[in-house]
Design a protein around this motif. Structure first.
Motif, PDB file in Angstrom:
ATOM      1  N   ALA A 293       6.398   9.449 -16.565  1.00  0.00           N
ATOM      2  CA  ALA A 293       6.736  10.345 -15.453  1.00  0.00           C
ATOM      3  C   ALA A 293       5.547  11.172 -15.004  1.00  0.00           C
ATOM      4  O   ALA A 293       5.413  11.504 -13.826  1.00  0.00           O
ATOM      5  N   GLY A 294       4.634  11.521 -15.926  1.00  0.00           N
ATOM      6  CA  GLY A 294       3.502  12.381 -15.551  1.00  0.00           C
ATOM      7  C   GLY A 294       2.274  11.621 -15.122  1.00  0.00           C
ATOM      8  O   GLY A 294       1.245  12.240 -14.809  1.00  0.00           O
ATOM      9  N   GLU A 295       2.308  10.293 -15.112  1.00  0.00           N
ATOM     10  CA  GLU A 295       1.127   9.519 -14.749  1.00  0.00           C
ATOM     11  C   GLU A 295       0.859   9.618 -13.250  1.00  0.00           C
ATOM     12  O   GLU A 295       1.795   9.736 -12.448  1.00  0.00           O
ATOM     13  N   PRO A 296      -0.409   9.528 -12.874  1.00  0.00           N
ATOM     14  CA  PRO A 296      -0.722   9.554 -11.423  1.00  0.00           C
ATOM     15  C   PRO A 296      -0.208   8.289 -10.742  1.00  0.00           C
ATOM     16  O   PRO A 296      -0.169   7.210 -11.327  1.00  0.00           O
ATOM     17  N   GLU A 297       0.155   8.446  -9.499  1.00  0.00           N
ATOM     18  CA  GLU A 297       0.729   7.321  -8.761  1.00  0.00           C
ATOM     19  C   GLU A 297      -0.376   6.393  -8.269  1.00  0.00           C
ATOM     20  O   GLU A 297      -1.367   6.861  -7.706  1.00  0.00           O
ATOM     21  N   PRO A 298      -0.241   5.068  -8.479  1.00  0.00           N
ATOM     22  CA  PRO A 298      -1.286   4.141  -8.008  1.00  0.00           C
ATOM     23  C   PRO A 298      -1.267   4.014  -6.485  1.00  0.00           C
ATOM     24  O   PRO A 298      -0.279   4.319  -5.824  1.00  0.00           O
ATOM     25  N   GLU A 299      -2.388   3.555  -5.931  1.00  0.00           N
ATOM     26  CA  GLU A 299      -2.478   3.383  -4.486  1.00  0.00           C
ATOM     27  C   GLU A 299      -1.782   2.102  -4.032  1.00  0.00           C
ATOM     28  O   GLU A 299      -1.245   2.034  -2.931  1.00  0.00           O
ATOM     29  N   ASN A 300      -1.852   1.067  -4.857  1.00  0.00           N
ATOM     30  CA  ASN A 300      -1.241  -0.218  -4.528  1.00  0.00           C
ATOM     31  C   ASN A 300      -0.323  -0.636  -5.672  1.00  0.00           C
ATOM     32  O   ASN A 300      -0.579  -0.314  -6.841  1.00  0.00           O
ATOM     33  N   ALA A 301       0.725  -1.358  -5.338  1.00  0.00           N
ATOM     34  CA  ALA A 301       1.662  -1.802  -6.370  1.00  0.00           C
ATOM     35  C   ALA A 301       2.468  -2.986  -5.841  1.00  0.00           C
ATOM     36  O   ALA A 301       2.502  -3.265  -4.635  1.00  0.00           O
ATOM     37  N   HIS A 302       3.105  -3.679  -6.767  1.00  0.00           N
ATOM     38  CA  HIS A 302       4.026  -4.761  -6.401  1.00  0.00           C
ATOM     39  C   HIS A 302       5.420  -4.163  -6.204  1.00  0.00           C
ATOM     40  O   HIS A 302       5.861  -3.302  -6.979  1.00  0.00           O
ATOM     41  N   VAL A 303       6.108  -4.603  -5.176  1.00  0.00           N
ATOM     42  CA  VAL A 303       7.463  -4.135  -4.891  1.00  0.00           C
ATOM     43  C   VAL A 303       8.412  -5.332  -4.914  1.00  0.00           C
ATOM     44  O   VAL A 303       8.141  -6.360  -4.264  1.00  0.00           O
ATOM     45  N   VAL A 304       9.484  -5.185  -5.664  1.00  0.00           N
ATOM     46  CA  VAL A 304      10.522  -6.221  -5.737  1.00  0.00           C
ATOM     47  C   VAL A 304      11.759  -5.685  -5.025  1.00  0.00           C
ATOM     48  O   VAL A 304      12.311  -4.645  -5.416  1.00  0.00           O
ATOM     49  N   ILE A 305      12.189  -6.365  -3.966  1.00  0.00           N
ATOM     50  CA  ILE A 305      13.414  -5.978  -3.266  1.00  0.00           C
ATOM     51  C   ILE A 305      14.595  -6.624  -3.987  1.00  0.00           C
ATOM     52  O   ILE A 305      14.653  -7.853  -4.138  1.00  0.00           O
ATOM     53  N   VAL A 306      15.513  -5.794  -4.454  1.00  0.00           N
ATOM     54  CA  VAL A 306      16.698  -6.296  -5.161  1.00  0.00           C
ATOM     55  C   VAL A 306      17.943  -5.941  -4.352  1.00  0.00           C
ATOM     56  O   VAL A 306      17.936  -5.009  -3.544  1.00  0.00           O
ATOM     57  N   ALA A 307      19.006  -6.722  -4.579  1.00  0.00           N
ATOM     58  CA  ALA A 307      20.238  -6.559  -3.803  1.00  0.00           C
ATOM     59  C   ALA A 307      21.412  -6.347  -4.734  1.00  0.00           C
ATOM     60  O   ALA A 307      21.498  -6.935  -5.820  1.00  0.00           O
ATOM     61  N   MET A 308      22.328  -5.477  -4.295  1.00  0.00           N
ATOM     62  CA  MET A 308      23.632  -5.303  -4.935  1.00  0.00           C
ATOM     63  C   MET A 308      24.655  -5.276  -3.815  1.00  0.00           C
ATOM     64  O   MET A 308      24.787  -4.269  -3.128  1.00  0.00           O
ATOM     65  N   GLY A 309      25.344  -6.397  -3.635  1.00  0.00           N
ATOM     66  CA  GLY A 309      26.251  -6.498  -2.504  1.00  0.00           C
ATOM     67  C   GLY A 309      25.445  -6.469  -1.219  1.00  0.00           C
ATOM     68  O   GLY A 309      24.535  -7.263  -1.011  1.00  0.00           O
TER      69      GLY A 309
ATOM     70  N   ASP B 169       0.873  -1.171   0.000  1.00  0.00           N
ATOM     71  CA  ASP B 169       0.000   0.000   0.000  1.00  0.00           C
ATOM     72  C   ASP B 169       0.913   1.225   0.000  1.00  0.00           C
ATOM     73  O   ASP B 169       1.567   1.529   1.003  1.00  0.00           O
ATOM     74  N   LEU B 170       0.968   1.910  -1.141  1.00  0.00           N
ATOM     75  CA  LEU B 170       1.924   3.009  -1.300  1.00  0.00           C
ATOM     76  C   LEU B 170       1.608   4.203  -0.405  1.00  0.00           C
ATOM     77  O   LEU B 170       2.438   5.110  -0.263  1.00  0.00           O
ATOM     78  N   SER B 171       0.431   4.215   0.192  1.00  0.00           N
ATOM     79  CA  SER B 171       0.113   5.333   1.091  1.00  0.00           C
ATOM     80  C   SER B 171       0.900   5.239   2.396  1.00  0.00           C
ATOM     81  O   SER B 171       0.957   6.201   3.157  1.00  0.00           O
ATOM     82  N   LYS B 172       1.530   4.065   2.644  1.00  0.00           N
ATOM     83  CA  LYS B 172       2.267   3.861   3.889  1.00  0.00           C
ATOM     84  C   LYS B 172       3.764   4.144   3.754  1.00  0.00           C
ATOM     85  O   LYS B 172       4.532   3.834   4.653  1.00  0.00           O
ATOM     86  N   LYS B 173       4.160   4.704   2.645  1.00  0.00           N
ATOM     87  CA  LYS B 173       5.586   4.989   2.457  1.00  0.00           C
ATOM     88  C   LYS B 173       5.994   6.218   3.259  1.00  0.00           C
ATOM     89  O   LYS B 173       5.156   7.026   3.684  1.00  0.00           O
TER      90      LYS B 173
END
Length: 722
Positions: free
Chosen positions: A649-665, A615-619
């Motif tokens: 870039a100009g699109e409205p931000e969605p309320e919910n989305a999938h998040v992928v945690i990626v690692a570098m080192g 839920d992107l509102s919790k960021k």
């Protein structure tokens, strides 16, 4: 050099000698740690001897001379006439360097450059027994040289050499000067001495020689009755024994070919020259009768080894027939069929590319089969999936090489570097048989050299410093490799001083990498990763080993190109550990397929840590950057759609989305994506000339639905956009 020699012979030499020289480097360093290991001394001696033999066949005189001098040194060492020490090993390792340099010149069809005369002289000096008189040493050197040139009896199949035969004759003449030998004939001693210089041996002298060697045997002369019978039989057959009897009657001093062959057979067993036997068989067959039995009773015959017994024709009248050996004994000497074939690596690469295309077709059929309700279609696609997976594994196995090909060079690297820095260091290696793609073996060589040199120079302290800290004088560097799923884990660990995070923060501020506030907020793990920053070094003095801040930057860049990860662990005063994680192969990559808008992208699975719905509102906002908190950990959040999709870039931000945690080192970040498609194996295709070098893109592939997807290069993406 005979470069016009058969190319196949040259290639065989390059393969065999290359493997031997790789082993020699590791064996020599191991010998310094275990100077009394006889098996190791013999193995090194054989290694130089084998390379010398192959080089001599190809007329590589410079290579032969250097190997011969080194071989002489190890002949003295294995006979315990000299001890192994560091100075001796310095000279031998320098000789090995020159041998390797000459070998590379031969590989490129260039005339090898001879080793310096000073080096050959140093080797020759070490080839003399310690504390022995020069003239004795010279005699030993001549004997070694003659033995090496002519080959030992074991190597030549047991034949007696001309020099050995001359020594036998000289011993016989000396014996006769002091006392007449039995059955030596009626010649006076003066006649014997006068004829000593004659190159021909008489029958009497020959018989006396055999009597001295073996006692009275079949060559001591048969009784008169037997001789008469043999004469009659020999006259009818035309065999070799009648000729010998005639020679004895006429008093001829020449030794016949048959007698000489019998002497060699009696001394060393059946030799490789079939001339006498073939001559007798041909004469016997021409007369239409079987081969006669040699003079002397059958009981006097020397017993031949079972492996060298030949099937003979039936004996003469009244003689028994010798039994033929069993079939397995004869088959044991048969040549073994070759079980390997040399294949050009380009051909393997072509096969791998074709398998990659087959994987793409398999993916396409799986997608189409899922849309079909035909049961037979599902079975056919399932069978194709199994066969394709097995074929892919088999072809990848042909490209696999053990990591030992990389690890093998490090004992020498550590040894030389430790001596130059006046440190005492031992190297331990684990998992040398771990296999990985041949392209990765070659690509990992330089990064690992930098990491090992860094551990020796920065990590391990001087012996005196270690003693004051309560540590043993000798430090330890450990190299290990293991397979974890479809990845390889490589670690370089030392028990040295470790890294001080405060020193790293201060250096980062001095180098202008961070300001003071940002440096103070760095975690210890982030401080350790500063060593990979360009131009970063903790050394105040620049030396020929380190201090310019280039080596570790090269490591990070190279590992990134291999889609690998770096992780650094350290504890002050206890040591450091650097872990590298790289895929098993670079040809086919497991990925996570995602959608950004209506475009497909592939994230390398090696970078993916976890996936969740948010839920992107919790960021939260920290230092002007969006972040999310997951299990009390803070991750920066990036909307990569704004970077990669035009007009997003100009699109409205969605309320919910999938998040992928990626690692570098050790760094973890979150990527916001529109849709998750699933895991898929893809074949990396290079971008066209117009798109080559696009930031954040590692290449492209064809997805299961037939569309083109770009493969994301996570480190490059963050470096250019984050």
């Amino acid at each position: 050099m005979a470069f016009d020699a058969d190319e196949e012979i040259l290639q065989d030499f390059l393969v065999e000698a290359g493997e031997i020289l790789e082993k020699l480097s590791e064996q020599l360093v191991d010998l310094e740690q275990h100077p009394d290991d006889s098996d190791l001394l013999n193995a090194i001696f054989r290694g130089f001897h084998t390379v010398k033999g192959g080089a001599g066949f190809l007329q590589l005189d410079a290579l032969v001379n250097c190997c011969h001098s080194a071989e002489n040194v190890f002949d003295i060492l294995r006979n315990h006439k000299r001890k192994v020490d560091s100075e001796l090993m310095d000279v031998v390792l320098e000789a090995l360097d020159h041998v390797n340099a000459m070998f590379e010149q031969v590989r490129h069809h260039e005339e090898p450059t001879p080793a310096p005369d000073e080096l050959i002289a140093a080797l020759d000096a070490l080839a003399k027994p310690a504390g022995q008189a020069p003239e004795t040493s010279a005699a030993v050197g001549q004997r070694e040289e003659r033995t090496a040139d002519e080959g030992s009896p074991d190597e030549d199949g047991g034949d007696i050499t001309d020099d050995e035969f001359e020594q036998l004759l000289d011993a016989l003449q000396d014996e006769k000067k002091s006392a007449p030998a039995p059955n030596a004939g009626n010649k006076p001693a003066s006649d014997e001495s006068n004829g000593a210089g004659d190159d021909e041996i008489s029958d009497d002298e020959f018989e006396a020689l055999l009597d001295q060697l073996h006692g009275k045997g079949q060559f001591s002369g048969p009784p008169e009755t037997d001789k008469a019978g043999n004469d009659k039989q020999g006259a009818a057959v035309g065999g070799g024994d009648s000729n010998r009897a005639d020679d004895q009657k006429t008093g001829d001093d020449l030794i016949s070919d048959d007698e000489f062959e019998k002497l060699l057979d009696d001394l060393h067993g059946k030799g490789g020259s079939p001339t006498a036997d073939s001559a007798r068989e041909s004469s016997a067959s021409a007369a239409g009768q079987p081969e006669p039995e040699p003079s002397g009773t059958k009981a006097d015959k020397p017993v031949e080894p079972a492996g060298k017994t030949e099937k003979r024709a039936p004996e003469g009248k009244g003689g028994a027939t010798s039994t033929a050996p069993a079939m397995p004994a004869r088959d044991a000497n048969a040549p073994v069929a070759e079980t390997s074939v040399r294949v050009d690596t380009k051909r393997l690469d072509d096969i791998m590319n074709m398998v990659g295309e087959l994987v793409l077709v398999r993916n396409r059929l799986q997608r189409l089969g899922a849309q079909s309700e035909d049961e037979h279609m599902h079975k056919a696609v399932s069978n194709l999936d199994v066969v394709t997976t097995d074929l892919q594994s088999a072809v990848m196995a042909t490209r696999m090489q053990p990591i030992k090909k990389v690890f093998g060079r490090f004992p020498r690297v550590v040894r030389d570097l430790a001596r130059s820095l006046k440190k005492e260091i031992s190297l331990e290696m684990h998992g040398e048989d771990t296999d990985l793609d041949k392209n990765l073996v070659e690509a990992l060589s330089d990064p690992l050299v930098h990491l090992v040199r860094n551990s020796v120079d920065h990590g391990i302290e001087a012996p005196e410093v270690r003693e004051k800290a309560g540590k043993p004088r000798q430090g330890t560097v450990t190299l290990s490799a293991e397979q974890e799923g479809d990845h390889i884990l490589l670690s370089i660990e030392d028990d040295g001083a470790g890294m001080d995070p405060d020193v790293l923060r201060r250096k980062a501020v001095e180098k202008g990498i961070y300001d003071q506030d940002a440096a103070d907020r760095l975690t210890n793990s982030e401080c350790y990763n500063l060593i990979f920053a360009a131009g970063f070094s903790t050394k105040d003095q620049i030396s020929d080993v380190s201090g310019r801040g280039v080596g570790m930057d090269v490591v990070k860049t190279k590992i990134g190109q291999l889609n690998g990860q770096l992780n650094v662990e350290s504890e002050l005063g206890k040591g450091s550990r650097i872990v590298i994680k790289v895929p098993l192969t670079l040809a086919i990559m497991p990925t996570l397929m995602i959608m950004l808008g209506d475009q497909s992208f592939a994230l390398p699975l090696v970078n993916v840590v976890e996936i969740f719905h948010l839920d992107l509102s919790k960021k939260n906002i920290v230092d002007g950057r969006e972040c999310i908190v997951v299990r009390d950990k803070v991750f920066p959040l990036f909307h990569i759609k704004r970077w990669l999709v035009k007009g997003a870039a100009g699109e409205p931000e969605p309320e919910n989305a999938h998040v992928v945690i990626v690692a570098m080192g050790t760094r973890r970040v979150g990527f916001v994506v529109d849709q998750l498609v699933g895991q898929e194996e893809v074949v990396i295709k290079p971008l066209g000339r117009a798109l080559q070098g696009t930031p954040g893109m590692a290449g492209a592939t064809i997805t299961g639905d037939g569309r083109i997807a770009l493969i994301i290069d996570v480190p490059s993406l963050l470096q250019n956009y984050g």
